[in-house]
Motif scaffolding. Structure first.
Motif, PDB file in Angstrom:
ATOM      1  N   ARG A  53       5.806  -2.454  31.232  1.00  0.00           N
ATOM      2  CA  ARG A  53       4.757  -2.005  30.331  1.00  0.00           C
ATOM      3  C   ARG A  53       5.059  -0.634  29.794  1.00  0.00           C
ATOM      4  NH1 ARG A  53      -0.211  -2.403  31.789  1.00  0.00           N
ATOM      5  NH2 ARG A  53       0.399  -3.319  34.031  1.00  0.00           N
ATOM      6  N   ARG A  79      -6.130   7.929  26.522  1.00  0.00           N
ATOM      7  CA  ARG A  79      -6.077   6.907  27.335  1.00  0.00           C
ATOM      8  C   ARG A  79      -6.579   5.473  26.479  1.00  0.00           C
ATOM      9  NH1 ARG A  79      -3.523   5.146  31.535  1.00  0.00           N
ATOM     10  NH2 ARG A  79      -3.803   2.884  30.879  1.00  0.00           N
ATOM     11  N   LYS A  80      -7.598   5.614  25.779  1.00  0.00           N
ATOM     12  CA  LYS A  80      -7.963   4.500  25.168  1.00  0.00           C
ATOM     13  C   LYS A  80      -6.994   3.823  23.960  1.00  0.00           C
ATOM     14  CE  LYS A  80     -12.122   3.667  21.952  1.00  0.00           C
ATOM     15  NZ  LYS A  80     -11.865   4.130  20.558  1.00  0.00           N
ATOM     16  N   ILE A 137      -3.898   3.935  24.228  1.00  0.00           N
ATOM     17  CA  ILE A 137      -2.957   3.094  25.317  1.00  0.00           C
ATOM     18  C   ILE A 137      -3.493   1.752  25.478  1.00  0.00           C
ATOM     19  CG2 ILE A 137      -1.648   3.041  27.441  1.00  0.00           C
ATOM     20  CD1 ILE A 137      -1.601   6.015  27.242  1.00  0.00           C
ATOM     21  N   ASP A 138      -4.777   1.750  25.963  1.00  0.00           N
ATOM     22  CA  ASP A 138      -5.484   0.295  26.199  1.00  0.00           C
ATOM     23  C   ASP A 138      -5.410  -0.512  25.276  1.00  0.00           C
ATOM     24  OD1 ASP A 138      -5.708   1.268  28.887  1.00  0.00           O
ATOM     25  OD2 ASP A 138      -7.715   2.016  28.719  1.00  0.00           O
ATOM     26  N   GLU A 139      -5.702  -0.002  23.962  1.00  0.00           N
ATOM     27  CA  GLU A 139      -5.856  -0.864  22.929  1.00  0.00           C
ATOM     28  C   GLU A 139      -4.546  -1.380  22.554  1.00  0.00           C
ATOM     29  OE1 GLU A 139      -9.425   1.755  20.685  1.00  0.00           O
ATOM     30  OE2 GLU A 139      -7.348   1.454  19.847  1.00  0.00           O
ATOM     31  N   THR A 140      -3.329  -0.568  22.603  1.00  0.00           N
ATOM     32  CA  THR A 140      -2.074  -1.108  22.322  1.00  0.00           C
ATOM     33  C   THR A 140      -1.866  -2.274  23.544  1.00  0.00           C
ATOM     34  OG1 THR A 140      -1.694   0.805  21.401  1.00  0.00           O
ATOM     35  CG2 THR A 140       0.173  -0.462  21.881  1.00  0.00           C
ATOM     36  N   LEU A 141      -1.954  -1.900  24.769  1.00  0.00           N
ATOM     37  CA  LEU A 141      -1.741  -2.848  25.878  1.00  0.00           C
ATOM     38  C   LEU A 141      -2.421  -4.062  25.490  1.00  0.00           C
ATOM     39  CD1 LEU A 141      -1.510  -0.820  28.885  1.00  0.00           C
ATOM     40  CD2 LEU A 141       0.183  -2.236  28.055  1.00  0.00           C
ATOM     41  N   GLU A 142      -3.548  -4.210  25.136  1.00  0.00           N
ATOM     42  CA  GLU A 142      -4.629  -5.143  24.768  1.00  0.00           C
ATOM     43  C   GLU A 142      -3.493  -6.146  23.717  1.00  0.00           C
ATOM     44  OE1 GLU A 142      -8.521  -4.894  23.769  1.00  0.00           O
ATOM     45  OE2 GLU A 142      -8.738  -3.788  25.370  1.00  0.00           O
TER      46      GLU A 142
END
Ligand SMILES: Nc1ncnc2c1ncn2[C@@H]1O[C@H](COP(=O)(O)OP(=O)(O)OP(=O)(O)O)[C@@H](O)[C@H]1O
Ligand SMILES: [Mg+2]
Lengths: 317, 334
Positions: free
Chosen positions: A109, A121-122, A124-129
């Motif tokens: 990850r 954080r947002k 990061i979450d978007e990229t992870l999605e």
């Protein structure tokens, strides 16, 4: 179009300097899988290093220039000097060994996230999605993100490398023997995945492998190298059905064919040492068709029609 | 998980084996000596008493001393008695020099001093040394890296005692910024007392920190340098990862692993250094006790202090070994 103009790649060693890529001028048409073939030490990896802009001591681009015909997001032309700013976004590379190329103590990850700085954080979450969605397209379960490299099989790891290298949909992908460390079945899977991704993204993929069978099946264009020179380029179909350079012919004849009664031809002899003074055609000492002139005059890469170029004074017909 | 349990089991086993061998050697060594401590003692006693002791008196003293030293009965009996003292009753008998104070009481007084000094100086030296070594190794072709490395090379071969002398001469004698000897009043812990302790411990701590610092700089420098050549660092660079992030997440994160193991080793050697450092600064720790035990021929105290050192080193090593999997997922998972 990616253009190389009189490119010389020089290594500096304690013994002196050696040109591992010697005055290469050629064009690569974008949107193709371009196969690069040639014996060990002929300069394939050096060519890729120069293309990637990974030019560090002891390697230097002592002459010539590369025109990428691309612009960065800021509108400036991409050049050898600034290409490192575009690594993995515009040009990426898939390494040979997936085991040694992943950080062994960090989860996958994190290795998908350390390309850039995140403000929240947002983000990061978007990229992870996006990463998860992309992994699914590559038939990888998102669970690999929570794994450490040693927990994955060799094939899985190499898929991760492919995913890392293609995630940003770069215009150019360089793959230097991307499957050498894998068993044959897994190799095939990875190569088909690369071909499939290239078909979808329409990017330019340089593929180095010693396996002429892979070149035959996967590539659109071929580049044949011999002793720091490009000796033949063209459409793969052309090259395989009608090789014009005797060296290319030799390489292709080393390929086994089903139902072939003829004995396999090995590639006899050795390429010359780049340390020696090289006069005339570098292949001449091994060439059965060589004439006196071949030993005196160095042939230039010249078009012979059909987008086919060859560097031979007396090409095969 | 299975991997981790395996690891755990191995470490625990090593711990007990090390402890057992150390303790057993300690038991055997004095017993291999040709002279008998009780005879020695009786001779000295008779010499100083001025008059001859009667045979009865001698037998009585012999018996009392034998009990005190645990040297009665066969070797096997003595051995089991000794193991019981070490592991169960933690009783090493009374000190001879400070009779009748029990050895364990003296040790309990000294142990926190030594442990405090060791812990603070080892960890400080480890953190600083690794940070400097990392920077020196990562930027190995820059000038300042050479300067840092030279610093390490210059410092590390200097023995503790030379360092201690130099520091004493400079910072206690020429420039009396710190006290020559350790003076902290007993009593309740107050803010003033804590300041006092730090002030008095500064030079001994600095000695230990400097020597271990040099060692850590050199170790980390070469580790960082070789880790930089690893495929994953090259790949990260070609991925466009920022150099700072490569230094911390890639180079430091991997190069630190052997340094964690070496921390365990240096804990062992630092106890040796502590002996000399404590003597030179008259620091009231285990080292000082050991010295007075040696010069007074105080067998019980010597036994007690050496035993506690063995146990302390074995326990700290085990603690670090048990922390190690936190940093290396290859041991944690499989
Ligand atoms: N770091 C280096 N220092 C000095 N010479 C080098 C270095 N790397 C490569 N060379 C020389 O440059 C020439 C070309 O090397 P290169 O790695 O490009 O070959 P290659 O075609 O990729 O070979 P292979 O099929 O074995 O990967 C070789 O003759 C080699 O000796
Ligand atoms: Mg190569």
């Amino acid at each position: 179009m990616i253009r190389l103009k009189n490119v010389v790649g020089t290594y500096t060693t304690v013994r002196g300097t050696v040109d591992a890529l010697d005055d290469v001028t050629t064009d690569f048409q974008t949107g193709n899988i371009i196969g690069i073939a040639g014996e060990s030490g002929c300069g394939k990896s050096t060519l890729l290093k120069l293309l990637y802009g990974n030019i560090e001591y002891p390697l230097a681009m002592s002459k010539g220039m590369i025109d990428y015909g691309m612009k960065g997001p800021d509108g400036r032309d991409i050049t050898t000097e600034n290409i490192s700013e575009h690594w993995f976004k515009k040009i990426s590379y898939i390494p040979q060994s997936s085991m040694s190329s992943l950080n062994p103590v960090v989860k996958i990850r994190k290795q998908f996230l350390d390309f850039q700085d995140f403000r929240s954080r947002k983000e990061i979450d978007e990229t992870l999605e996006k990463v998860v969605a992309f992994l699914r397209e590559l038939d990888l379960t998102p669970e690999v993100l929570d794994a450490y490299p040693h927990q994955l099989s060799g094939g899985m790891r190499q898929r991760v490398m492919v995913a890392l290298g293609t995630f940003f949909q770069p215009d150019i992908i360089l793959a230097d023997e991307p499957t050498t460390a894998l068993d044959v079945v897994v190799q095939k899977g990875i190569l088909l995945l690369l071909a499939e991704l290239q078909r979808r993204m329409k990017n330019t993929m340089f593929l180095v492998t010693h396996d002429m069978g892979v070149h035959y099946q996967l590539t659109h264009k071929m580049v044949i190298m011999y002793a720091a020179k490009i000796v033949e380029t063209g459409d793969s179909e052309e090259i395989f059905s009608r090789p014009r350079h005797p060296y290319t012919k030799m390489l292709i004849e080393s390929l086994p064919r089903i139902g072939d009664a003829k004995k396999l031809q090995g590639v006899e002899g050795k390429p010359p040492s780049l340390w020696d003074e090289l006069r005339g055609c570098r292949f001449a000492p091994r060439c059965s068709r060589a004439k006196a002139e071949c030993r005196e005059r160095c042939p230039e890469l010249a078009a012979v029609g059909n987008g086919h170029s060859v560097a031979c004074l007396y090409p095969e017909s | 998980m299975k991997n981790f349990l395996n690891y755990l089991w191995q470490r625990l086993l090593t711990f007990f084996v090390v402890l057992f061998i150390g303790i057993s050697v300690l038991f055997l060594l004095p017993r291999l000596m040709p002279s008998d401590p009780i005879d020695n003692y009786l001779q000295r006693l008779q010499g100083s008493a001025g008059q001859a002791l009667t045979g009865e008196q001698v037998a009585e003293i012999r018996k009392a001393l034998g009990e005190m030293y645990g040297i009665q009965g066969s070797l096997i009996d003595q051995y089991f008695g000794y193991l019981k003292r070490v592991f169960v009753s933690h009783d090493f008998g009374p000190s001879l020099a400070a009779y009748p104070k029990p050895v364990s009481e003296l040790i309990n007084l000294a142990l926190p001093w030594t442990f405090g000094l060791m812990l603070v100086s080892t960890i400080t030296a480890w953190l600083l040394g690794n940070l400097v070594g990392l920077v020196a190794g990562f930027f190995h072709n820059r000038k300042f890296a050479t300067v840092l490395e030279t610093l390490g090379i210059l410092i590390y071969p200097i023995p503790y005692y030379i360092f201690a002398f130099v520091l004493i001469i400079f910072f206690a004698f020429l420039i009396p910024a710190f006290p020559l000897t350790f003076v902290v009043m007993p009593g309740p812990v107050t803010f003033q007392k804590i300041v006092d302790i730090i002030y008095n411990s500064f030079l001994p701590a600095l000695t230990l920190i400097l020597v271990n610092f040099g060692w850590n700089v050199l170790g980390m420098k070469s580790l960082a340098y070789s880790t930089k050549e690893e495929g994953y660092v090259l790949y990260a660079r070609l991925k466009g990862v920022k150099p700072r992030r490569i230094m911390y997440n890639y180079v430091a994160r991997n190069a630190i692993l052997p340094q964690i193991t070496s921390l365990a080793l240096s804990l062992g050697s630092i106890f040796g250094g502590a002996l000399i450092t404590e003597m030179l600064f008259s620091y009231p720790g285990i080292g000082m006790l050991m010295r007075s035990a040696i010069s007074n021929g105080d067998y019980n105290l010597l036994y007690g202090t050496i035993t506690i050192t063995i146990v302390a080193v074995a326990i700290s090593t085990l603690a670090i070994d048990l922390l190690y999997p936190l940093f290396d997922p290859r041991i944690r998972h499989r």
